[in-house]
Write an enzyme that holds these catalytic residues in place. Structure first.
Site, PDB file in Angstrom:
ATOM      1  N   LEU A   1     -13.484  -4.012 -14.903  1.00 44.36           N
ATOM      2  CA  LEU A   1     -14.775  -3.341 -14.717  1.00 44.36           C
ATOM      3  C   LEU A   1     -14.594  -2.178 -13.741  1.00 44.36           C
ATOM      4  O   LEU A   1     -14.005  -2.349 -12.672  1.00 44.36           O
ATOM      5  CB  LEU A   1     -15.768  -4.342 -14.117  1.00 44.36           C
ATOM      6  CG  LEU A   1     -17.127  -3.775 -13.695  1.00 44.36           C
ATOM      7  CD1 LEU A   1     -17.970  -3.422 -14.919  1.00 44.36           C
ATOM      8  CD2 LEU A   1     -17.880  -4.782 -12.810  1.00 44.36           C
TER       9      LEU A   1
ATOM     10  N   THR B   1     -29.231  11.027  -1.863  1.00 42.24           N
ATOM     11  CA  THR B   1     -29.249  12.176  -0.948  1.00 42.24           C
ATOM     12  C   THR B   1     -30.614  12.262  -0.256  1.00 42.24           C
ATOM     13  O   THR B   1     -30.727  12.820   0.825  1.00 42.24           O
ATOM     14  CB  THR B   1     -28.954  13.492  -1.699  1.00 42.24           C
ATOM     15  OG1 THR B   1     -29.717  13.516  -2.901  1.00 42.24           O
ATOM     16  CG2 THR B   1     -27.489  13.625  -2.055  1.00 42.24           C
TER      17      THR B   1
ATOM     18  N   ASP C   1     -33.869  -1.034  -6.790  1.00 35.95           N
ATOM     19  CA  ASP C   1     -35.026  -0.680  -5.953  1.00 35.95           C
ATOM     20  C   ASP C   1     -35.835  -1.920  -5.579  1.00 35.95           C
ATOM     21  O   ASP C   1     -35.900  -2.884  -6.343  1.00 35.95           O
ATOM     22  CB  ASP C   1     -35.913   0.329  -6.705  1.00 35.95           C
ATOM     23  CG  ASP C   1     -36.865   1.041  -5.751  1.00 35.95           C
ATOM     24  OD1 ASP C   1     -36.595   1.041  -4.533  1.00 35.95           O
ATOM     25  OD2 ASP C   1     -37.875   1.597  -6.218  1.00 35.95           O
ATOM     26  N   GLY C   2     -36.446  -1.857  -4.413  1.00 34.22           N
ATOM     27  CA  GLY C   2     -37.376  -2.919  -4.017  1.00 34.22           C
ATOM     28  C   GLY C   2     -36.933  -3.722  -2.804  1.00 34.22           C
ATOM     29  O   GLY C   2     -37.581  -4.704  -2.442  1.00 34.22           O
TER      30      GLY C   2
ATOM     31  N   ARG D   1     -35.121   8.661   5.578  1.00 32.21           N
ATOM     32  CA  ARG D   1     -35.698   7.445   6.181  1.00 32.21           C
ATOM     33  C   ARG D   1     -35.383   7.407   7.679  1.00 32.21           C
ATOM     34  O   ARG D   1     -34.566   8.184   8.166  1.00 32.21           O
ATOM     35  CB  ARG D   1     -35.107   6.216   5.486  1.00 32.21           C
ATOM     36  CG  ARG D   1     -35.454   6.197   4.010  1.00 32.21           C
ATOM     37  CD  ARG D   1     -35.060   4.908   3.360  1.00 32.21           C
ATOM     38  NE  ARG D   1     -35.423   4.936   1.942  1.00 32.21           N
ATOM     39  CZ  ARG D   1     -35.491   3.860   1.180  1.00 32.21           C
ATOM     40  NH1 ARG D   1     -35.213   2.679   1.674  1.00 32.21           N
ATOM     41  NH2 ARG D   1     -35.829   3.976  -0.084  1.00 32.21           N
TER      42      ARG D   1
ATOM     43  N   ARG E   1     -39.724  -3.629  -0.025  1.00 32.82           N
ATOM     44  CA  ARG E   1     -40.905  -4.441  -0.339  1.00 32.82           C
ATOM     45  C   ARG E   1     -40.584  -5.931  -0.260  1.00 32.82           C
ATOM     46  O   ARG E   1     -41.386  -6.742   0.187  1.00 32.82           O
ATOM     47  CB  ARG E   1     -41.445  -4.070  -1.730  1.00 32.82           C
ATOM     48  CG  ARG E   1     -42.325  -2.837  -1.698  1.00 32.82           C
ATOM     49  CD  ARG E   1     -42.500  -2.265  -3.072  1.00 32.82           C
ATOM     50  NE  ARG E   1     -41.309  -1.533  -3.499  1.00 32.82           N
ATOM     51  CZ  ARG E   1     -41.050  -1.210  -4.758  1.00 32.82           C
ATOM     52  NH1 ARG E   1     -41.870  -1.578  -5.716  1.00 32.82           N
ATOM     53  NH2 ARG E   1     -39.967  -0.522  -5.053  1.00 32.82           N
TER      54      ARG E   1
ATOM     55  N   HIS F   1     -32.306  -5.124   2.657  1.00 33.65           N
ATOM     56  CA  HIS F   1     -31.053  -4.510   2.218  1.00 33.65           C
ATOM     57  C   HIS F   1     -29.923  -5.528   2.242  1.00 33.65           C
ATOM     58  O   HIS F   1     -29.051  -5.525   1.385  1.00 33.65           O
ATOM     59  CB  HIS F   1     -30.713  -3.299   3.095  1.00 33.65           C
ATOM     60  CG  HIS F   1     -31.742  -2.208   2.993  1.00 33.65           C
ATOM     61  ND1 HIS F   1     -32.090  -1.643   1.780  1.00 33.65           N
ATOM     62  CD2 HIS F   1     -32.509  -1.593   3.928  1.00 33.65           C
ATOM     63  CE1 HIS F   1     -33.031  -0.725   1.991  1.00 33.65           C
ATOM     64  NE2 HIS F   1     -33.302  -0.679   3.285  1.00 33.65           N
TER      65      HIS F   1
HETATM   66  C1  IPE Z   1     -33.795   5.191  -5.370  1.00 31.82           C
HETATM   67  O1  IPE Z   1     -34.701   4.420  -4.693  1.00 31.82           O
HETATM   68  C2  IPE Z   1     -32.518   5.256  -4.603  1.00 31.82           C
HETATM   69  C3  IPE Z   1     -31.747   4.017  -4.544  1.00 31.82           C
HETATM   70  C4  IPE Z   1     -32.035   2.901  -5.145  1.00 31.82           C
HETATM   71  C5  IPE Z   1     -30.557   4.100  -3.745  1.00 31.82           C
HETATM   72  P1  IPE Z   1     -35.824   5.064  -3.746  1.00 31.82           P
HETATM   73  O2  IPE Z   1     -36.668   3.959  -3.301  1.00 31.82           O
HETATM   74  O3  IPE Z   1     -35.161   5.886  -2.708  1.00 31.82           O
HETATM   75  O4  IPE Z   1     -36.566   6.036  -4.749  1.00 31.82           O
HETATM   76  P2  IPE Z   1     -38.040   6.575  -4.700  1.00 31.82           P
HETATM   77  O5  IPE Z   1     -38.201   7.220  -3.372  1.00 31.82           O
HETATM   78  O6  IPE Z   1     -38.932   5.401  -4.863  1.00 31.82           O
HETATM   79  O7  IPE Z   1     -38.118   7.528  -5.848  1.00 31.82           O
HETATM   80  C1  IPE Z   2     -33.748   0.387  -2.555  1.00 31.53           C
HETATM   81  O1  IPE Z   2     -34.752  -0.333  -1.931  1.00 31.53           O
HETATM   82  C2  IPE Z   2     -32.560   0.532  -1.667  1.00 31.53           C
HETATM   83  C3  IPE Z   2     -32.341   1.891  -1.160  1.00 31.53           C
HETATM   84  C4  IPE Z   2     -33.048   2.928  -1.469  1.00 31.53           C
HETATM   85  C5  IPE Z   2     -31.251   2.063  -0.233  1.00 31.53           C
HETATM   86  P1  IPE Z   2     -35.887   0.388  -1.120  1.00 31.53           P
HETATM   87  O2  IPE Z   2     -35.501   0.398   0.311  1.00 31.53           O
HETATM   88  O3  IPE Z   2     -36.208   1.699  -1.713  1.00 31.53           O
HETATM   89  O4  IPE Z   2     -37.069  -0.624  -1.331  1.00 31.53           O
HETATM   90  P2  IPE Z   2     -38.602  -0.268  -1.504  1.00 31.53           P
HETATM   91  O5  IPE Z   2     -38.704   0.658  -2.698  1.00 31.53           O
HETATM   92  O6  IPE Z   2     -39.026   0.398  -0.250  1.00 31.53           O
HETATM   93  O7  IPE Z   2     -39.240  -1.570  -1.746  1.00 31.53           O
HETATM   94 MG    MG Z   3     -37.611   2.283  -3.162  1.00 32.64          MG
END
Ligand code: IPE
Ligand code: IPE
Ligand code: MG
Length: 583
Positions: free
Chosen positions: A467, A404, A358-359, A409, A362, A375
């Site tokens: 792996l 899912t 995640d992140g 988005r 941001r 990404h």
């Molecule tokens: C979880 O991240 C899904 C993936 C990393 C693919 P999200 O960013 O979608 O999750 P929420 O919305 O913060 O819970």
């Molecule tokens: C996780 O990063 C990747 C996916 C969910 C595909 P995010 O796109 O959720 O990044 P933040 O949480 O918005 O920073």
């Molecule tokens: Mg996220």
């Protein structure tokens, strides 16, 4: 060639491949002449091998079953011979040498080769979609090998995200041109490799073709198809931004294909009796300037050539612990800092690490970049972390890649994520590593070509035991549980299961991936402390690890830290007394 192999048998093998390509496929030969000389032997070996295999499958002097058996034996021999670097068959000798020299993963060709075996029974296609899937399964992996060679030579043939479809359509055009060119030979054998959908647009054409009758409807069909092939080979947008060397080769290929299609159109009734060929002067008009352009284009980049094996040097052999015939894998590249993984005994390593990456968004926002860039940077972190997992000897790494819920988005972001995924899976960065790739998630909603690619990677890496890397794409834990419940309900309805006696084990056996072990360590980056619908069944007893870094800033050392922290946890698993991992 300055670094010609010293082994006379190998030299003769490459010579034979070159001769076969020149005689059986002069256009292909002319195209290979447009690449720098040191790369040509490898390309001759690939083309000669593809042709040799096709010929085995096509040799009508033998019944279908026997041809299939011969193709099968050829493929089996290749797999046996790959680790030895040599073969008594000259074409395979050149091919296994090429694979060793250029570190090619020929297992990617397995399905394309198996298709030649399956085609011995004859093929019929209902529609273009079926025809396209067949053609792409056969051609794409061979072209991918050529791209891998160029990649290793320091001329990566990267395809831009928005041009992949035009690249694949270009290859559809190659295939359709071949089929039209070989129409007489195929018809003579009772084959017709065109989809029923195309024939139906010209009623009576299939019957006329079967009787070798050149009728107005057959003529209209051919005009229709050459037009289609011309459109497919005409859109060379995918070469934009490409190194001018391969771009010149591809433009020349397109010009030769167009000349070939002109010859098909000009042939008229003769198309049903002979193979049309463009006039020699047309080919010369295309090739002469192409040679000048190519020479200039390649002079811009010095090539990196793999060392040729010194005379008498031992052939590469698989590591002794591997079963005979298993491929030899590369070690992951080390971290640039030179840091090595912590020395944790295998028994104390978590079996299964699952990561919520995640992140990305941001990370991009912080830099004033579009989310897409986040990404993209995240994809590089995936490679890093997989290298780290291999280095430390992890058995299972599962990555939450697209949930899912992520369909909610913006379409633009969803398309960007799926496009990046397609690029990564096509690029196949783990091809030389002992990584078995799997996809976990809902079938049916991803773009079909991406799903095909994921299946292909899954199939071609199935034998790898290092792996297991599971990519969760269009994955949701509730969806997984709902589907499992449905599978159980179906079994119960069929009287195969008593609903009053369903156990945890029964449930686990009906999960989409029943062999996926429980998650020992669930790690989430990006400073959020939730599990967001990720692996609820498997992670029921997972140790949780949350870190503040954004995923694109993550590298393998973060994975090592997470695993080290895990080894200090006390896992009780509901028992009364502590069960410290460190014991
Ligand atoms: C979880 O991240 C899904 C993936 C990393 C693919 P999200 O960013 O979608 O999750 P929420 O919305 O913060 O819970
Ligand atoms: C996780 O990063 C990747 C996916 C969910 C595909 P995010 O796109 O959720 O990044 P933040 O949480 O918005 O920073
Ligand atoms: Mg996220």
């Amino acid at each position: 060639m300055s670094d010609a192999p010293a082994d006379p048998a190998l030299r003769a093998a490459y010579r034979l491949c070159r001769r076969r390509t020149r005689i059986e496929d002069p256009a292909e030969y002319a195209l290979i002449q447009l690449v720098p000389a040191p790369l040509r032997p490898a390309l001759h070996a690939l083309w000669a091998a593809a042709n040799a295999l096709d010929d085995l499958g096509d040799d009508r002097t033998a019944p279908a079953a026997e041809r299939a058996a011969r193709v099968e034996a050829w493929i089996a021999a290749l797999h046996r011979e790959l680790p030895t670097g040599t073969s008594p068959d000259p074409i395979r000798h050149a091919l296994v040498d090429t694979a060793g020299r250029w570190r090619l993963d020929l297992s990617d060709l397995r399905d394309a080769m198996a298709q030649v075996r399956d085609d011995t029974e004859g093929r019929r296609f209902a529609d273009w979609a079926e025809w396209r899937a067949w053609g792409r399964e056969n051609l794409l992996p061979w072209f991918a090998q050529v791209r891998a060679i160029l990649d290793r030579a320091g001329v990566p043939v990267a395809l831009r995200l928005d041009t992949r479809e035009s690249y694949e359509e270009f290859l559809d055009g190659v295939r359709l041109t071949d089929i039209l060119t070989d129409l007489s030979a195929d018809l003579a054998q009772g084959d017709l490799l065109l989809p029923a959908e195309a024939l139906a647009r010209h009623p009576g054409s299939a019957e006329d073709l079967a009787r070798l009758r050149w009728s107005p409807t057959v003529s209209a069909l051919v005009t229709d198809l050459t037009g289609l092939a011309r459109r497919w080979v005409g859109q060379e947008t995918f070469t934009r931004g490409m190194h001018p060397g391969p771009a010149t080769v591809l433009h020349t290929m397109a010009a030769l294909l167009r000349a070939q299609l002109d010859a098909v159109d000009a042939a008229g009734p003769a198309l049903l009796r002979t193979r049309p060929r463009p006039p020699l002067r047309t080919r010369a008009r295309i090739l002469a300037p192409a040679r000048t352009r190519a020479a200039l284009a390649w002079s811009l980049t010095p090539l990196t050539l793999p060392p040729s094996r010194p005379p008498g040097a031992p052939q590469p052999v698989p590591a002794p612990t591997r079963p005979a015939g298993a491929p030899v894998f590369r070690r992951p590249p080390p971290h640039p800092s030179g840091e090595r993984p912590p020395a944790i005994p295998a028994a104390r390593l978590p079996t299964h690490v699952a990561v919520i990456m995640d992140g990305n968004g941001r990370w991009a926002q912080q830099r004033g970049l579009p989310r897409y860039e986040g990404h993209r940077a995240g994809a590089a972190a995936v490679r890093e972390v997989v290298h780290g997992a291999l280095e430390m000897g992890l058995r299972h790494l599962t990555l939450y890649t697209f949930s899912t819920e992520n369909w909610q988005r913006d379409t633009e972001e969803v398309d960007a994520i799926l496009g990046l995924l397609r690029d990564e899976v096509t690029d196949n960065p783990f091809r030389d590593l002992d990584v078995h790739m799997r996809w976990h998630g809902r079938a049916g909603r991803l773009p079909p070509d991406l799903a095909d690619l994921l299946h292909l990677r899954e199939r071609t890496t199935r034998g790898r035991t290092g792996l297991t890397l599971t990519m969760c794409i269009d994955y949701g834990g509730r969806d997984e549980i709902t589907r499992t419940a449905a599978a159980l309900a179906r079994r119960a309805r069929a009287g195969q299961l008593d609903p009053d006696r369903i156990t945890d084990e029964d449930f686990a056996r009906h999960l989409p991936h029943p062999d996926m072990p429980d998650v020992d360590l669930l790690w989430r980056t990006g400073n959020e402390q939730r599990t967001s619908n990720f692996l609820p069944w498997h992670a029921a007893y997972a140790e949780l690890h949350f870190t503040p870094d954004l995923w694109p800033d993550t590298d393998r050392r973060h994975l090592w830290q997470a695993v080290t922290a895990y080894t200090h946890r006390q896992r009780r698993l509901g028992a009364e007394s502590p069960n410290p991992l460190s014991l």
